[in-house]
Design a protein around this motif. Structure first.
Motif, short mmCIF file in Angstrom:
data_model
loop_
_atom_site.label_atom_id
_atom_site.label_comp_id
_atom_site.label_asym_id
_atom_site.label_seq_id
_atom_site.Cartn_x
_atom_site.Cartn_y
_atom_site.Cartn_z
N UNK A 66 -11.39 1.25 -3.09
CA UNK A 66 -10.41 0.69 -2.14
C UNK A 66 -10.09 1.79 -1.12
N UNK A 69 -6.52 3.31 -0.71
CA UNK A 69 -6.18 4.20 -1.83
C UNK A 69 -6.90 5.54 -1.66
N UNK A 101 -0.85 -2.57 4.15
CA UNK A 101 -0.79 -3.78 3.30
C UNK A 101 -0.97 -5.05 4.12
N UNK A 104 -4.84 -6.23 5.02
CA UNK A 104 -5.77 -6.92 4.11
C UNK A 104 -5.93 -8.42 4.39
N UNK B 66 6.27 -6.36 3.54
CA UNK B 66 5.10 -6.19 2.67
C UNK B 66 5.60 -5.65 1.32
N UNK B 68 4.28 -4.56 -1.46
CA UNK B 68 3.79 -3.32 -2.06
C UNK B 68 4.45 -2.10 -1.40
N UNK B 69 4.57 -2.17 -0.07
CA UNK B 69 5.23 -1.07 0.65
C UNK B 69 6.68 -0.95 0.20
N UNK B 97 -2.51 2.61 -6.45
CA UNK B 97 -2.84 2.16 -5.09
C UNK B 97 -4.11 1.31 -5.09
N UNK B 98 -5.10 1.72 -5.84
CA UNK B 98 -6.38 1.00 -5.89
C UNK B 98 -6.17 -0.44 -6.38
N UNK B 101 -4.22 -2.43 -3.71
CA UNK B 101 -5.06 -2.78 -2.56
C UNK B 101 -6.07 -3.87 -2.90
N UNK B 102 -6.65 -3.75 -4.10
CA UNK B 102 -7.61 -4.77 -4.55
C UNK B 102 -6.95 -6.15 -4.58
N UNK B 104 -4.76 -7.82 -2.80
CA UNK B 104 -4.60 -8.65 -1.59
C UNK B 104 -5.73 -9.67 -1.37
N UNK B 105 -6.96 -9.16 -1.29
CA UNK B 105 -8.07 -10.04 -0.91
C UNK B 105 -8.76 -10.67 -2.12
N UNK B 106 -8.22 -10.43 -3.30
CA UNK B 106 -8.84 -10.99 -4.50
C UNK B 106 -7.86 -11.89 -5.24
N UNK B 109 -5.36 -13.68 -2.77
CA UNK B 109 -6.04 -14.66 -1.93
C UNK B 109 -6.46 -15.88 -2.76
#
Lengths: 242, 242
Positions: A66, A69, A101, A104, B66, B68-69, B97-98, B101-102, B104-106, B109
Motif C-alpha cells: 500500500x 503506508x 484517505x 482512494x 475521513x 481513518x484520518x 496504515x497498510x 489503506x487496503x 478503502x478500495x477492497x 468498496x
C-alpha cells in the motif's frame, strides 16, 4: 541490506514511491514487477505482498505494501527526509491523512478505473462494461472538481500548503495516469481544471528531474497504446463506448 | 470547547469513530447528520466537510473528515488512548496504515457498494445497475477472503496482533454493514468466513458495551429495510437481481 522497492512504472502508486525515494536521496534497489505480464502473482512476489499488487517494499524484516503506508513509513524511518513531506504538526499531519484517505475511493477510483476499463482492458482483450465506464468517469469528474475547488482552493499545494506533501505526490501521479487516454479524452477531461494542471507542473518542478524520469515509461507506453487504440476503430474515444 | 463528532450511525465509518471515542472515554458531543435525508449537503455541514460525507470532527480550529484520518488524529492528540489502537513502533504502525489503506478500495468498496446498490438505492427509489452489483459483490467476496486468509492468518486481531487497532475497528464496522442485507444474502456471503465471524465477536467484546450500543440503530434499520424489501417481490435476494 538495502531497501528494496518492488514497482511497475506504469502504476501510479509505484511511481509516487520511486519519485519520493529518488527525490529524498534514499538508497534503494528497484525490483521491476510487470503487472501486465502478471508478475505480481508469482509465488516470490506474493511472499512479499499476498494481495498481488504493486508497489511493495522490503526493509530488513519488514515487508510492506500500500503506497500511502510506504510513503508514511519512509518519511518517518529514513533520516533526513524534509518534514514538509509528512509534517509533524498534528493538525497538518491530519490534513495529509485526510487527503490520502479521500484519494482512494475518489480520484484513484475514478482515474485508475477509467484508464483500466477504457484502455487497458480492451487493449489486453478483457471485457469492459458501459455502466462501469460511465460510473468511473462520473467519479473522476467529481474528484477533479473537488481537487480544483477544495484541496487546491487556498494554496499552491494540496490543503493550502506552500510545499508538497506525500499526498501531493500520490495524487499527482494518479492524475498523470490519464495521459494513457486518447489525446481527445485527455483534453476533454483535464482542460476545465486550470489549478490542477498548474499544480501538476508545480509538483514536477518540486521533484525535478525525477518526476519526468520516472514518468518516461508512461509516455513510451502512451504512444504504443494510442496506436493500438486507433486499430480498434471508434474505440479510442471513451464517450463513443458509452 | 468540547470535541464535536458529526456522524450518522447508519454509516460504518461514523460508527468506528463513535465507538473509539466512547471506548477511550473521550469527552465529545455527537452531532447527528442524517445521510438519507441529505443533511450532509446542508451549508452548515459543508462548512465542516465540503465533500458532504460523514463522519467529520471539529476540535477547536481543526475541521477534519475521513474516518481513518480522524481515528489517527484522536489516537495521537487525546492523552490516555491505549497504544495498541495506533502503535508507536514504526513497523507495527506501518502495518496498521497498510490495513487501513487496503480497506478503502477492497472491503469498503465491496461491502458499502453492495449494501448501497442492492438495498439503499432500490429502497430509496434510486436506479441500480446489474453489472455494478455483480462487480461489487465480486470485490466483497475477494476482500472477505483476504481478510480471512491474509489479515487474520496469524492472530486474534488484524495483522497478527493480540490487541485491536483502529484498523480492526474500522474494518469490523464495515463488515457489520452487511447486516442490512437480507438474512439469506447475509448468511450466504458471511458463512464461509469463520475467522471473520470470530474476529467480529472479539472486537465486540474488546469494545463492550459500546459496539452494541452504537450498532443498535443499524439493527433497528435492518428490520425496517427487510420489511420494505419483502414488498419489492423477489428483490430481497441480491442474486435474483443479477
Amino acid at each position: 541490506m538495502v531497501l528494496k522497492v518492488c514497482a511497475d512504472r506504469l502504476s501510479a502508486p509505484s511511481r509516487s514511491v520511486l519519485i519520493f525515494c529518488k527525490k529524498n536521496g534514499i538508497d534503494f534497489e528497484e525490483i521491476v514487477v510487470t503487472v501486465l505480464k502478471g508478475h505480481q502473482f508469482s509465488p516470490e512476489y506474493k511472499a512479499i505482498n499476498p494481495m498481488g499488487q504493486v508497489p511493495a517494499i522490503v526493509d530488513g524484516k519488514l515487508k510492506l505494501f500500500e503506497s500511502h503506508a510506504i510513503l508514511i513509513y519512509l518519511s518517518c524511518a529514513i533520516p533526513g527526509v524534509a518534514s514538509h513531506w509528512y509534517p509533524g504538526d498534528p493538525a497538518k499531519r491530519a490534513k495529509v491523512h485526510s487527503i490520502l484517505d479521500w484519494h482512494h475511493l475518489h480520484l484513484r477510483r475514478g482515474a485508475g478505473g477509467l484508464v483500466f476499463h477504457s484502455i487497458l482492458a480492451p487493449v489486453n482483450g478483457m471485457r469492459s462494461y458501459p455502466e462501469i465506464l460511465i460510473q468511473t468517469e462520473e467519479i473522476l469528474l467529481r474528484s477533479l472538481s473537488k481537487l480544483e475547488n477544495v484541496w487546491l482552493k487556498d494554496g499552491r499545494f494540496l490543503g493550502g500548503s506552500t510545499q508538497p506533501s506525500i499526498a501531493d505526490l500520490s495524487l499527482a501521479c494518479e492524475v498523470m495516469q490519464l495521459e494513457l487516454l486518447s489525446e481527445r479524452d485527455y483534453h476533454r477531461i483535464l482542460t476545465p481544471y486550470k489549478k490542477v494542471k498548474k499544480w501538476i507542473e508545480d509538483i514536477r518542478s518540486a521533484t525535478a528531474p525525477y518526476f519526468d524520469e520516472v514518468h518516461e515509461h508512461l509516455f513510451e507506453s502512451q504512444k504504443g497504446i494510442r496506436e493500438k487504440m486507433v486499430t480498434h476503430s471508434g474505440k479510442n474515444n471513451v464517450r463513443s463506448k458509452m
